[in-house]
Design an enzyme around this catalytic site. Structure first.
Site, PDB file in Angstrom:
ATOM      1  NE  ARG A 237       4.501 -20.839 -11.731  1.00 28.53           N
ATOM      2  CZ  ARG A 237       4.169 -21.990 -11.129  1.00 28.53           C
ATOM      3  NH1 ARG A 237       2.933 -22.439 -11.183  1.00 28.53           N
ATOM      4  NH2 ARG A 237       5.071 -22.674 -10.448  1.00 28.53           N
ATOM      5  CD  GLU A 266      -0.439 -17.036  -8.107  1.00 32.36           C
ATOM      6  OE1 GLU A 266       0.087 -17.749  -7.228  1.00 32.36           O
ATOM      7  OE2 GLU A 266      -0.739 -17.467  -9.235  1.00 32.36           O
ATOM      8  CG  HIS A 285      -0.854 -21.193  -7.110  1.00 28.87           C
ATOM      9  ND1 HIS A 285       0.096 -20.384  -7.691  1.00 28.87           N
ATOM     10  CD2 HIS A 285      -0.494 -22.468  -7.424  1.00 28.87           C
ATOM     11  CE1 HIS A 285       0.982 -21.140  -8.328  1.00 28.87           C
ATOM     12  NE2 HIS A 285       0.638 -22.400  -8.190  1.00 28.87           N
TER      13      HIS A 285
HETATM   14  N1  LIG Z   1      -1.585 -24.383 -10.585  1.00 26.17           N
HETATM   15  C1  LIG Z   1      -0.707 -25.153  -9.966  1.00 26.17           C
HETATM   16  O1  LIG Z   1      -0.760 -25.353  -8.762  1.00 26.17           O
HETATM   17  C2  LIG Z   1       0.368 -25.821 -10.762  1.00 26.17           C
HETATM   18  C3  LIG Z   1       0.849 -27.045 -10.324  1.00 26.17           C
HETATM   19  C4  LIG Z   1       1.837 -27.665 -11.083  1.00 26.17           C
HETATM   20  C5  LIG Z   1       2.313 -27.068 -12.225  1.00 26.17           C
HETATM   21  N2  LIG Z   1       1.843 -25.857 -12.600  1.00 26.17           N
HETATM   22  C6  LIG Z   1       2.347 -25.226 -13.816  1.00 26.17           C
HETATM   23  O2  LIG Z   1       2.134 -26.122 -14.887  1.00 26.17           O
HETATM   24  C7  LIG Z   1       3.290 -26.122 -15.703  1.00 26.17           C
HETATM   25  C8  LIG Z   1       3.363 -27.414 -16.478  1.00 26.17           C
HETATM   26  O3  LIG Z   1       3.720 -28.482 -15.638  1.00 26.17           O
HETATM   27  P1  LIG Z   1       4.111 -29.904 -16.265  1.00 26.17           P
HETATM   28  O4  LIG Z   1       4.589 -30.754 -15.156  1.00 26.17           O
HETATM   29  O5  LIG Z   1       3.032 -30.385 -17.147  1.00 26.17           O
HETATM   30  O6  LIG Z   1       5.368 -29.442 -17.148  1.00 26.17           O
HETATM   31  P2  LIG Z   1       5.905 -30.091 -18.489  1.00 26.17           P
HETATM   32  O7  LIG Z   1       7.253 -29.512 -18.686  1.00 26.17           O
HETATM   33  O8  LIG Z   1       5.750 -31.568 -18.442  1.00 26.17           O
HETATM   34  O9  LIG Z   1       4.888 -29.531 -19.595  1.00 26.17           O
HETATM   35  C9  LIG Z   1       4.947 -28.258 -20.136  1.00 26.17           C
HETATM   36  C10 LIG Z   1       4.718 -28.375 -21.632  1.00 26.17           C
HETATM   37  O10 LIG Z   1       4.672 -27.050 -22.180  1.00 26.17           O
HETATM   38  C11 LIG Z   1       5.364 -27.070 -23.411  1.00 26.17           C
HETATM   39  N3  LIG Z   1       5.820 -25.717 -23.773  1.00 26.17           N
HETATM   40  C12 LIG Z   1       6.762 -24.977 -23.171  1.00 26.17           C
HETATM   41  N4  LIG Z   1       6.910 -23.796 -23.808  1.00 26.17           N
HETATM   42  C13 LIG Z   1       6.017 -23.791 -24.823  1.00 26.17           C
HETATM   43  C14 LIG Z   1       5.664 -22.851 -25.817  1.00 26.17           C
HETATM   44  N5  LIG Z   1       6.291 -21.668 -25.897  1.00 26.17           N
HETATM   45  N6  LIG Z   1       4.681 -23.170 -26.680  1.00 26.17           N
HETATM   46  C15 LIG Z   1       4.062 -24.374 -26.623  1.00 26.17           C
HETATM   47  N7  LIG Z   1       4.346 -25.307 -25.691  1.00 26.17           N
HETATM   48  C16 LIG Z   1       5.310 -25.020 -24.800  1.00 26.17           C
HETATM   49  C17 LIG Z   1       6.525 -28.035 -23.200  1.00 26.17           C
HETATM   50  O11 LIG Z   1       7.036 -28.512 -24.425  1.00 26.17           O
HETATM   51  C18 LIG Z   1       5.855 -29.112 -22.351  1.00 26.17           C
HETATM   52  O12 LIG Z   1       5.328 -30.153 -23.142  1.00 26.17           O
HETATM   53  C19 LIG Z   1       4.433 -25.881 -14.721  1.00 26.17           C
HETATM   54  O13 LIG Z   1       5.569 -25.331 -15.352  1.00 26.17           O
HETATM   55  C20 LIG Z   1       3.825 -24.917 -13.732  1.00 26.17           C
HETATM   56  O14 LIG Z   1       4.045 -23.584 -14.154  1.00 26.17           O
HETATM   57  C21 LIG Z   1       0.885 -25.218 -11.885  1.00 26.17           C
HETATM   58  O1  LIG Z   2       4.647 -25.322  -9.891  1.00 26.01           O
HETATM   59  C1  LIG Z   2       4.059 -25.905  -8.978  1.00 26.01           C
HETATM   60  O2  LIG Z   2       4.436 -26.978  -8.502  1.00 26.01           O
HETATM   61  C2  LIG Z   2       2.822 -25.302  -8.391  1.00 26.01           C
HETATM   62  O3  LIG Z   2       2.434 -24.178  -9.057  1.00 26.01           O
HETATM   63  C3  LIG Z   2       2.981 -25.027  -6.937  1.00 26.01           C
HETATM   64  O4  LIG Z   2       3.771 -23.896  -6.797  1.00 26.01           O
END
Ligand SMILES: NC(=O)c1ccc[n+]([C@@H]2O[C@H](COP(=O)([O-])OP(=O)(O)OC[C@H]3O[C@@H](n4cnc5c(N)ncnc54)[C@H](O)[C@@H]3O)[C@@H](O)[C@H]2O)c1
Ligand SMILES: O=C(O)[C@H](O)CO
Length: 324
Positions: A237, A266, A285
């Site tokens: 994010r 954004e 994004h």
């Molecule tokens: N760019 C995009 O389009 C897009 C798409 C999907 C997800 N995302 C972002 O990616 C993030 C991760 O997705 P995911 O499915 O892998 O989630 P997830 O929950 O599986 O992984 C997140 C990881 O971050 C760790 N974490 C949280 N807070 C922390 C901290 N303070 N210090 C260290 N580690 C920490 C958690 O323990 C976890 O292992 C989502 O929350 C979202 O914001 C972005």
């Molecule tokens: O969190 C997600 O799934 C992506 O960032 C799309 O918003």
């Protein structure tokens, strides 16, 4: 009578039909300042809410006395006031897993395009400057065998580690709240503290959610700890990275480049310096934006809402403590 729900995203016809089998659907294409009053009015009777984007904060929830479940078409849910929802017994559903592999592909695309200067060099060629073989001024950096540092070894972090380790022979180091045994055993990944990750990585890849703890986790001090040849990738994010500090570090060439899919605000303004820096690849994004994955996310969110309002929730719930 069917329960009323608000849909604030355009869905494929078959998924809309699936929702309509169960609910009276009050549709909004998306949430805008222009339709906010209509949205707040519709919320008075809505038991469910499904869509993506927009801030669903306390002021919105205060207008939703009948709301029982919210289903976001995303895995991230930082734009929702989950605490207030939990206090009020409102179920919050999201779409993990279905987008993991696609987002990991996007991270690799950013790694490759920043290191090998793909966008910059393609633009250079397109502009008619390709008169002979290219000189060292257009050379990039190798990706294979370089150290990748993954900040957030969750679902996406793990899929990224698989690509980096198996496809590119990259040593994997990572930081998380706790070690991830699967990453260690499958990808020989090494858990380390943030400072070590910053100092040793050639690619620092942010795959963290936005929380109070991660806001501006990467700022001046952290960027100063990175190698001058290192590249920062952020697909987590935007606000996890202090954008002003990043722009400063990039302009002063304190790091080599940045690959960004997410931004503090954004859409990123067209006059942002990030669009003018040659060592930045800035995407709008699109981490999960393939036809297949966006369909799967929408289908998952539709099923999530149907289950939350008519069945028994077992997966994809952010606040399982509200389930009776
Ligand atoms: N760019 C995009 O389009 C897009 C798409 C999907 C997800 N995302 C972002 O990616 C993030 C991760 O997705 P995911 O499915 O892998 O989630 P997830 O929950 O599986 O992984 C997140 C990881 O971050 C760790 N974490 C949280 N807070 C922390 C901290 N303070 N210090 C260290 N580690 C920490 C958690 O323990 C976890 O292992 C989502 O929350 C979202 O914001 C972005
Ligand atoms: O969190 C997600 O799934 C992506 O960032 C799309 O918003």
């Amino acid at each position: 009578m069917k329960p009323s729900i608000i849909l604030y995203k355009i869905l494929p016809d078959d998924l809309l039909a699936r929702l309509e089998q169960h609910f009276t659907v009050l549709p909004f294409n998306r949430l805008t300042s222009e339709n906010r009053q209509d949205f707040l009015l519709a919320l008075k009777q809505a038991q469910g809410l499904i869509g993506s984007g927009g801030q669903i904060d306390k002021s919105v929830l205060d207008c939703a006395p009948a709301l029982k479940a919210v289903s976001t078409i995303s895995v991230g849910y930082d734009n929702f006031d989950v605490q207030t929802m939990t206090e009020r017994g409102i179920i919050m559903m999201h779409t993990p897993t279905v987008l993991t592999e696609t987002v990991a592909d996007t991270v690799m695309a950013l790694i490759l395009s920043t290191a090998r200067r793909v966008v910059e060099v393609a633009e250079w060629a397109k502009s008619g400057q390709w008169k002979g073989s290219v000189g060292s001024e257009l050379f990039g950096l190798d990706v294979h065998h370089k150290t990748i540092g993954i900040l957030g070894m969750g679902r996406i972090g793990l899929a990224l580690a698989q690509r980096a380790h198996g496809g590119f022979n990259m040593p994997v180091i990572y930081n998380d709240r706790q070690p991830n045994p699967e990453a260690n055993s499958r990808f020989n990944a090494r858990f380390c503290d943030l400072d070590t990750l910053l100092a040793e990585s050639d690619f620092v890849c942010v795959s963290l959610p936005l929380t109070e703890q991660t806001h501006h986790l990467i700022s001046d001090e952290q960027l100063a700890k990175m190698k001058p040849s290192a590249i920062l990738i952020n697909t987590g994010r935007g606000p996890v990275v202090d954008e002003a500090a990043l722009i400063k570090a990039l302009k002063q060439k304190r790091i080599y480049g940045a690959g960004l899919d997410v931004f503090e605000k954004e859409p990123l303004s067209a006059d942002s310096e990030l669009f003018r820096l040659p060592n930045v690849v800035a995407l709008p994004h699109i981490g999960s934006a393939t036809h297949e994955t966006r369909y799967n996310m929408a289908a998952c969110a539709v099923d999530n809402l149907i289950t939350a309002l008519t069945g028994k929730v077992t997966v994809n719930c952010v606040n399982p403590q509200v389930i009776k």
